[in-house]
Design a protein around this motif. Structure first.
Motif, short mmCIF file in Angstrom:
data_model
loop_
_atom_site.label_atom_id
_atom_site.label_comp_id
_atom_site.label_asym_id
_atom_site.label_seq_id
_atom_site.Cartn_x
_atom_site.Cartn_y
_atom_site.Cartn_z
N ALA A 1 -25.38 -51.98 -51.47
CA ALA A 1 -26.55 -51.70 -49.54
C ALA A 1 -26.86 -50.21 -49.24
O ALA A 1 -28.07 -50.07 -49.04
CB ALA A 1 -25.21 -51.84 -48.75
N ILE A 2 -26.55 -48.88 -50.23
CA ILE A 2 -27.06 -48.00 -50.05
C ILE A 2 -28.08 -47.70 -50.42
O ILE A 2 -29.68 -46.97 -49.72
CB ILE A 2 -26.79 -47.07 -51.03
CG1 ILE A 2 -25.03 -46.64 -49.96
CG2 ILE A 2 -26.76 -45.62 -50.67
CD1 ILE A 2 -23.86 -46.16 -51.20
N GLN A 3 -28.85 -48.22 -52.01
CA GLN A 3 -30.22 -48.58 -52.40
C GLN A 3 -31.12 -49.50 -51.97
O GLN A 3 -32.54 -48.84 -51.49
CB GLN A 3 -30.16 -48.86 -53.90
CG GLN A 3 -29.43 -47.92 -54.57
CD GLN A 3 -29.22 -48.86 -56.06
OE1 GLN A 3 -28.33 -47.83 -56.55
NE2 GLN A 3 -30.18 -48.85 -56.41
N ALA A 4 -30.95 -50.83 -50.78
CA ALA A 4 -31.89 -51.40 -50.55
C ALA A 4 -32.28 -50.99 -48.86
O ALA A 4 -33.01 -51.30 -48.46
CB ALA A 4 -30.95 -53.25 -50.10
N LEU A 5 -31.00 -50.79 -47.74
CA LEU A 5 -31.13 -50.09 -46.78
C LEU A 5 -32.71 -49.61 -46.13
O LEU A 5 -33.05 -49.33 -45.60
CB LEU A 5 -29.97 -49.92 -46.25
CG LEU A 5 -28.91 -50.03 -45.92
CD1 LEU A 5 -27.87 -49.59 -45.69
CD2 LEU A 5 -29.06 -51.42 -44.58
N PRO A 6 -32.75 -48.01 -47.42
CA PRO A 6 -33.59 -47.45 -46.74
C PRO A 6 -35.27 -48.26 -47.08
O PRO A 6 -36.05 -47.70 -46.10
CB PRO A 6 -34.31 -46.05 -47.64
CG PRO A 6 -32.56 -46.04 -48.40
CD PRO A 6 -31.78 -47.72 -48.49
N ALA B 1 -24.39 -37.84 -53.46
CA ALA B 1 -26.01 -37.94 -53.60
C ALA B 1 -26.60 -39.55 -53.43
O ALA B 1 -28.19 -38.97 -53.48
CB ALA B 1 -25.78 -37.18 -55.06
N GLU B 2 -26.09 -40.75 -53.77
CA GLU B 2 -27.09 -41.51 -53.93
C GLU B 2 -27.86 -41.66 -52.23
O GLU B 2 -28.36 -42.23 -52.54
CB GLU B 2 -26.50 -42.63 -54.20
CG GLU B 2 -25.82 -42.57 -55.60
CD GLU B 2 -27.23 -42.67 -56.64
OE1 GLU B 2 -27.83 -43.02 -56.34
OE2 GLU B 2 -26.52 -42.86 -57.42
N ALA C 1 -35.25 -40.52 -50.41
CA ALA C 1 -36.18 -40.16 -50.40
C ALA C 1 -36.42 -40.79 -51.41
O ALA C 1 -37.82 -40.90 -51.45
CB ALA C 1 -35.89 -38.64 -51.33
N ARG C 2 -36.45 -42.40 -52.24
CA ARG C 2 -36.89 -42.63 -52.66
C ARG C 2 -37.75 -43.72 -52.53
O ARG C 2 -38.99 -44.00 -52.64
CB ARG C 2 -36.05 -43.19 -53.71
CG ARG C 2 -36.52 -44.37 -55.05
CD ARG C 2 -35.49 -44.22 -55.43
NE ARG C 2 -34.92 -45.27 -55.09
CZ ARG C 2 -33.42 -45.94 -56.14
NH1 ARG C 2 -33.23 -45.36 -57.58
NH2 ARG C 2 -32.23 -46.15 -55.49
#
Length: 330
Positions: free
Chosen positions: A76-81, A97-98, A104-105
């Motif tokens: 979820a951390i990677q997808a929510l942004p 840090a993730e 930012a990514r």
């Protein structure tokens, strides 16, 4: 790839110490895994189904709905942004840090903040991200303050994203029961409290539309059938929940006393780890590693995070190594 704890095999190679001789305290994971229940063959042989009871068990455990099961909160951390237009995102630092890496990514403008700065800049943010209790410092922002921040953000269509990966030990501080409201998203990790990080299970609690978008982004069958069986069994074991909370709390208090006795008073911590800021962090990390004790090193600011030793023998081993270091540094 960012640095994380749990890189034991790399330490085995670097320090030429066999794996079975290591005391791994590098992750904030309860060192007492829940018993693995019998896994029916169907759980391995068939595609996972979301009507099997896992979500219902999670809703009872967290006291919240709606929610979405994911393959660890990292997914979820990677997808929510990517579910929001590019905007201005505040991140309470230092933190896992993730979170800033993912925002930012995805192209968002990051603003690193400490807690005292939030009030002054909150109305200029589209999203505020924090870990509560914080990783690695253990700092816990009061529930009332979080809900006030959420109200201000939500009034402008903003989000408050609260990562409660270490909250199971202190559930009274959680805001998960409020996360069905627009603009409040709570992440929960299964593996840390239950000591089963390898099963890769987490939950996102948020309003239904956000969960729908996230589910579409992640795709079907994100959580394996065996994991779904295991998760239900762990959520149902209420007696074990209380025992784990007590065991972690007592172990964390003993760890804090050990560190203080070695001249390393904790700068923070929670019931799953202790955090020590010290300019000698890198040297101490190497000193312990050469004795087969792995802890988590942070460079900015220089600090170490100590996970919980599982046994009295492990506690004594750490205490002796720290005492030796204290003598040699005196």
């Amino acid at each position: 790839m960012l640095e994380h704890g749990g890189r034991l095999l790399r330490a085995v190679k670097q320090y030429a110490i066999p794996r079975q001789q290591w005391l791994d305290l590098s992750s904030g994971i309860a060192p007492w895994p829940y018993p693995i229940p019998p896994i029916p063959v169907d759980a391995w042989a068939r595609l996972p189904e979301t009507e099997d009871g896992l979500e219902a068990a999670a809703r009872r455990y967290y006291g919240a709905q709606p929610l979405l099961a994911v393959a660890g909160s990292q997914a979820a951390i990677q997808a929510l942004p990517y579910l929001r237009p590019v905007g201005r995102v505040g991140v309470l630092t230092p933190c896992y840090a993730e979170h800033p890496h993912a925002w930012a990514r995805a192209g968002h403008a990051l603003v690193e903040l400490d807690e005292a700065q939030v009030e002054d800049v909150l109305d200029s943010l589209d999203v505020l991200v924090l870990v509560n209790p914080n990783n690695p410092t253990g700092r816990c922002v009061p529930r009332e303050r979080l809900l006030a921040w959420h109200a201000r953000l939500a009034a402008r269509g903003g989000w408050l994203l609260v990562d409660e990966a270490f909250m199971d030990n202190t559930p009274a501080h959680s805001v998960v029961d409020q996360a069905g409201q627009p603009g409040l998203i709570v992440l929960r990790s299964f593996g840390k409290f239950f000591g089963l990080a390898g099963v890769r299970l987490g939950f996102v609690v948020a309003e239904a539309d956000v969960l729908r978008q996230l589910a579409e982004a992640l795709g079907p069958w994100t959580v394996s059938g065996p994991t779904r069986v295991l998760g239900q069994a762990c959520f149902a074991d209420e007696a074990m929940h209380l025992a784990q909370i007590t065991r972690c709390s007592m172990a964390s208090q003993r760890l804090a006393m050990t560190l203080e006795g070695a001249g390393l008073p904790p700068s923070g911590g929670c019931d799953l780890f202790q955090y020590v800021r010290d300019e000698r962090a890198a040297h101490l990390h190497d000193y312990l590693a050469r004795r087969g004790i792995l802890v988590r090193l942070f460079e900015h600011p220089p600090a170490l995070r100590f996970g919980l030793p599982a046994t009295a023998a492990d506690e004594q081993r750490l205490a002796q190594a720290l005492a030796d270091y204290h003598k040699e540094s005196a």
